[in-house]
Enzyme design. Structure first.
Site, PDB file in Angstrom:
ATOM      1  NE  ARG A 122      -4.455  -1.472   1.220  1.00  0.00           N
ATOM      2  CZ  ARG A 122      -5.646  -1.514   1.805  1.00  0.00           C
ATOM      3  NH1 ARG A 122      -5.847  -0.876   2.943  1.00  0.00           N
ATOM      4  NH2 ARG A 122      -6.648  -2.164   1.247  1.00  0.00           N
ATOM      5  CG  ASP A 130      -5.151  -1.849  -3.013  1.00  0.00           C
ATOM      6  OD1 ASP A 130      -5.369  -3.055  -2.777  1.00  0.00           O
ATOM      7  OD2 ASP A 130      -5.231  -0.959  -2.146  1.00  0.00           O
ATOM      8  CB  SER A 133      -8.563  -1.158  -2.493  1.00  0.00           C
ATOM      9  OG  SER A 133      -7.735  -1.049  -1.353  1.00  0.00           O
ATOM     10  CE1 TYR A 229      -5.414  -4.587   3.640  1.00  0.00           C
ATOM     11  CE2 TYR A 229      -3.057  -4.175   3.692  1.00  0.00           C
ATOM     12  CZ  TYR A 229      -4.205  -4.497   2.989  1.00  0.00           C
ATOM     13  OH  TYR A 229      -4.123  -4.717   1.646  1.00  0.00           O
TER      14      TYR A 229
END
Length: 376
Positions: A122, A130, A133, A229
């Protein structure tokens, strides 16, 4: 030139595909030769002829697996697919690295280079890659639609000749990408939304979407792990969290749980006792069910009713919106392919590729799997 193969997904219920006509053009422009397995895109309403028109070659599964230097997948390798890869090839996908010990050992024995889309770091440069996501956003949206269609009430406030209908009360647990999309969708449908998360830093995002943040007990240290996260917390903190949110949950019409910690079982946020205090007719959608579930009563792949509460444990919600989920995922994986295939061969020198590596040069290099003994 690298032959890039996009197979038809074999996982039961999987409708997504790892390339679209748009990304086929990008792969070809980047020096790759895109091969699509016949029928790979049909479940996402993409026929073979639209891929051919974009410049792809339609091949059989056997030819694709045997001939490709790079395979782009959606889900984990299914039975027989690891063996079908040619020796020295590379494979990229959502490969479930924390559960794939034996598969990784087989890949290492064939000197296959495997890269997991779950491990895209990230960092700003990797945002377009990503996939977690992009797919979580789809799942968060669909979770609200499932809840709304299962609830015996309106979501919005309505003023009618017969009187006022109060808006539905929604509690979202976890304000990551899926949670934030769930908040935005529930608010667009007119519900009131309260949100629980162990990361105080997300409060501003929650409130910007019209949700109310539920203040939790103060932790000795933040609840945010690496890459933004959530991190695992103590049993004592989870107990205190449950005490705080139990009253909110009891009053809710809908609870959507999205809390996940990478590589760990999902934290248990809703106990059977908490469910028993909810009103009959309420709905829970557990987006963490594939990692054990945030709700004690969730059942993987099923809808169950407990104490009059409907608990929805559908797995892989993103695949139920296969067209847009495929479009987003295909863009993510095309960015990774472009990173890997510069100069006409597979190049793993970039830090992003290094972070994604599971197996390489005959060895399992993914730490969690290697520690469990998944070696060649």
């Amino acid at each position: 030139m690298v032959q890039i193969f996009i197979p038809k997904e074999r996982r039961a219920g999987e409708s997504r595909v790892a390339a679209t006509p748009e990304t086929v053009k990008r792969l070809a422009k980047g020096g790759g030769q895109p091969w699509i397995e016949s029928g790979a895109g049909l479940d996402a309403h993409l026929a073979d002829d639209v891929y051919e028109a974009a410049g792809a070659r339609i091949v059989s599964g056997d030819d694709g697996w045997r001939g490709a230097g790079l395979v782009l997948k959606v889900g984990p390798l299914e039975e027989g697919e690891a063996e079908a890869l040619r020796e020295g090839a590379a494979v990229v996908g959502l490969l479930a690295p924390h559960k794939a010990g034996e598969i990784l050992a087989r890949l290492a024995r064939k000197r296959v280079t495997a890269l997991a889309m779950e491990l895209v770091p990230r960092i700003s440069r990797a945002q377009k890659m990503d996939a977690l996501s992009s797919q979580a956003s789809v799942a968060g949206y669909k979770a609200v639609l499932l809840a709304a269609s299962s609830l015996g009430k309106y979501f919005p406030l309505l003023m009618t000749a017969a009187g006022t209908v109060q808006p539905a009360k929604v509690v979202v647990m976890g304000a990551g990408v899926a949670g934030l999309q769930a908040i935005a969708t529930a608010r667009r449908l007119g519900a009131t939304v309260e949100v629980s998360d162990i990361r105080p830093a997300v409060k501003e995002q929650v409130e910007s979407l019209g949700g109310r943040f539920i203040d939790l007990p103060v932790m000795q240290e933040g609840g945010e792990g690496s890459g933004g996260y959530a991190k695992a917390v103590s049993e004592d903190f989870l107990r205190k969290q449950q005490e705080v949110i139990a009253e909110k949950v009891a009053a809710a019409d809908v609870v959507i749980t999205t809390a996940l910690v990478p590589g760990r079982p999902a934290p248990r946020l809703l106990t059977a006792e908490m469910v028993s205090r909810m009103r009959p007719g309420a709905v829970i959608v557990d987006l963490a069910v594939e990692q054990g579930g945030n709700c004690e009563l969730s059942v993987l792949g099923q809808e169950v009713v407990r104490s009059g509460v409907r608990i929805i444990g559908h797995e892989n919600l993103a695949t139920t919106l296969a067209e847009d989920a495929s479009m987003l995922y295909a863009r993510n994986v095309a960015e990774v392919a472009a990173l890997l295939t510069k100069g006409g061969s597979i190049d793993l020198s970039d830090e992003i590729a290094q972070a994604m590596l599971l197996t390489h040069e005959g060895a399992v290099v993914f730490g969690a799997a290697a520690a469990r003994g998944a070696t060649a």
